[in-house]
Design a protein around this motif. Structure first.
Motif, PDB file in Angstrom:
ATOM      1  N   ASP A  15      26.139  26.589-158.127  1.00 46.79           N
ATOM      2  CA  ASP A  15      26.175  27.982-159.248  1.00 46.79           C
ATOM      3  C   ASP A  15      26.807  27.599-160.267  1.00 46.79           C
ATOM      4  OD1 ASP A  15      28.730  27.886-157.903  1.00 46.79           O
ATOM      5  OD2 ASP A  15      28.927  30.016-158.281  1.00 46.79           O
ATOM      6  N   THR A  41      28.600  31.227-164.329  1.00 40.89           N
ATOM      7  CA  THR A  41      28.453  31.172-162.775  1.00 40.89           C
ATOM      8  C   THR A  41      27.351  32.007-162.209  1.00 40.89           C
ATOM      9  OG1 THR A  41      30.173  32.597-162.609  1.00 40.89           O
ATOM     10  CG2 THR A  41      30.744  30.460-161.918  1.00 40.89           C
ATOM     11  N   LEU A  42      26.276  31.358-161.433  1.00 38.32           N
ATOM     12  CA  LEU A  42      25.317  32.193-161.049  1.00 38.32           C
ATOM     13  C   LEU A  42      25.220  32.721-159.660  1.00 38.32           C
ATOM     14  CD1 LEU A  42      22.802  28.983-162.060  1.00 38.32           C
ATOM     15  CD2 LEU A  42      22.907  31.404-163.233  1.00 38.32           C
ATOM     16  N   ARG A  60      20.616  26.314-162.063  1.00 39.79           N
ATOM     17  CA  ARG A  60      21.903  25.702-162.643  1.00 39.79           C
ATOM     18  C   ARG A  60      21.484  24.733-163.687  1.00 39.79           C
ATOM     19  NH1 ARG A  60      25.158  21.868-159.105  1.00 39.79           N
ATOM     20  NH2 ARG A  60      23.307  20.727-159.660  1.00 39.79           N
ATOM     21  N   LEU A  79      19.676  27.960-156.358  1.00 40.70           N
ATOM     22  CA  LEU A  79      20.969  28.373-157.475  1.00 40.70           C
ATOM     23  C   LEU A  79      20.945  26.876-158.402  1.00 40.70           C
ATOM     24  CD1 LEU A  79      23.632  30.064-155.899  1.00 40.70           C
ATOM     25  CD2 LEU A  79      22.071  30.816-157.542  1.00 40.70           C
TER      26      LEU A  79
END
Lengths: 147, 129
Positions: free
Chosen positions: A51, A110-111, A25, A21
């Motif tokens: 994230d 947001t991941l 990001r 992540l």
């Protein structure tokens, strides 16, 4: 129990998933900030959740960016909390020293576990035109950016 | 959250832009609140001959700006002064309650632009006579 098992898996995968992540990001933040003039990362570049990519775009407002992203199939949230019960910008953004109008132009990406690199590339690809369109409408946009 | 009509005006805003030699200009709201708009009018024979807007703000702010330009175009100044925030919201088939107050500023901006026109016009007359 289900929850215990889920916690166990999460704990086991956390180190590798966090790394994955973080890379996404950082790619997203760099891609957005590099491709859009007057765009900035909110908060610390590395001391942040893996994230979390919080980016602000000057001269335009967060909810109109969200609506535009939504039309292109991308879900994000807005620092201006415009869809929430209050129209006040995030108190956290104000607390880290942003002006009201800067906080209003913030978008939080947001991941998650399902996100892949192609999706990050897609967002980087569509954001410049979205920002350009809204800046063209905004009375706050400086002349050199309107062309 | 928004009606299809609001989204349609957000996607394809009408009369977006500036009028460099506008007869009246009205700006309301401010960036601190998250909504700010400017309406430009061109007046001919007491009618709004041309009208354009510039808006910083949410979807509702952009859609109401677009809608008010459609409602006002071609109207006499007296008719245009009667356009209310409620008329704009109705023409958009409704706005979320929280947006009625903060983001529904377009009718106010139109009225300020018309007052600006009256002020300038009276001043011009004063010079001539």
């Amino acid at each position: 129990m289900g929850f215990g098992k889920a916690a166990e898996i999460a704990q086991k995968e956390m180190p590798t998933e966090s790394e994955r992540l973080k890379k996404l990001r950082d790619k997203l933040v760099k891609g957005l900030v590099d491709s859009v003039p007057y765009s900035f990362l909110n908060g610390h570049p590395t001391k942040r959740l893996p994230d979390n990519a919080a980016v602000r775009f000057s001269f335009i407002e967060g909810e109109s960016i969200l609506l535009s992203l939504d039309m292109m199939g991308v879900a994000a949230s807005s620092g201006s909390a415009c869809t929430a019960k209050t129209l006040e910008p995030s108190h956290v953004l104000l607390a880290i020293g942003l002006k009201h109008e800067e906080a209003h132009g913030s978008v939080l990406f947001t991941l998650g576990r399902q996100n892949i690199e192609e999706e990050v590339d897609y967002v980087i690809d569509i954001i410049p035109d979205i920002v350009k369109r809204l800046r063209k409408m905004s009375p706050l946009t400086p002349k050199e950016l309107r062309a | 959250m928004y009606t299809e009509k609001v989204m349609e005006h957000f996607r394809n805003p009408r009369n977006m832009g500036e009028i460099p030699d506008a007869d009246g200009i009205g700006t309301v709201g401010n960036p601190v609140c998250g909504d700010m708009m400017t309406i430009y009018i061109k007046v001919k024979d007491n009618r709004i001959n041309d009208i354009k807007f510039k808006t910083f703000g949410c979807g509702a702010a952009i859609a109401t700006s677009s809608m008010v330009t459609e409602l006002a175009k071609g109207k006499t100044l007296e008719e245009a002064l009667k356009i209310t925030r409620g008329d704009v919201a109705n023409a958009l088939e409704g706005l979320p309650p929280i947006k009625m107050h903060c983001s529904n500023l377009a009718a106010d901006a139109l009225h300020v632009a018309i007052e600006d026109y009256y002020k300038k016009h009276k001043a011009e007359k004063g010079v001539k006579t």
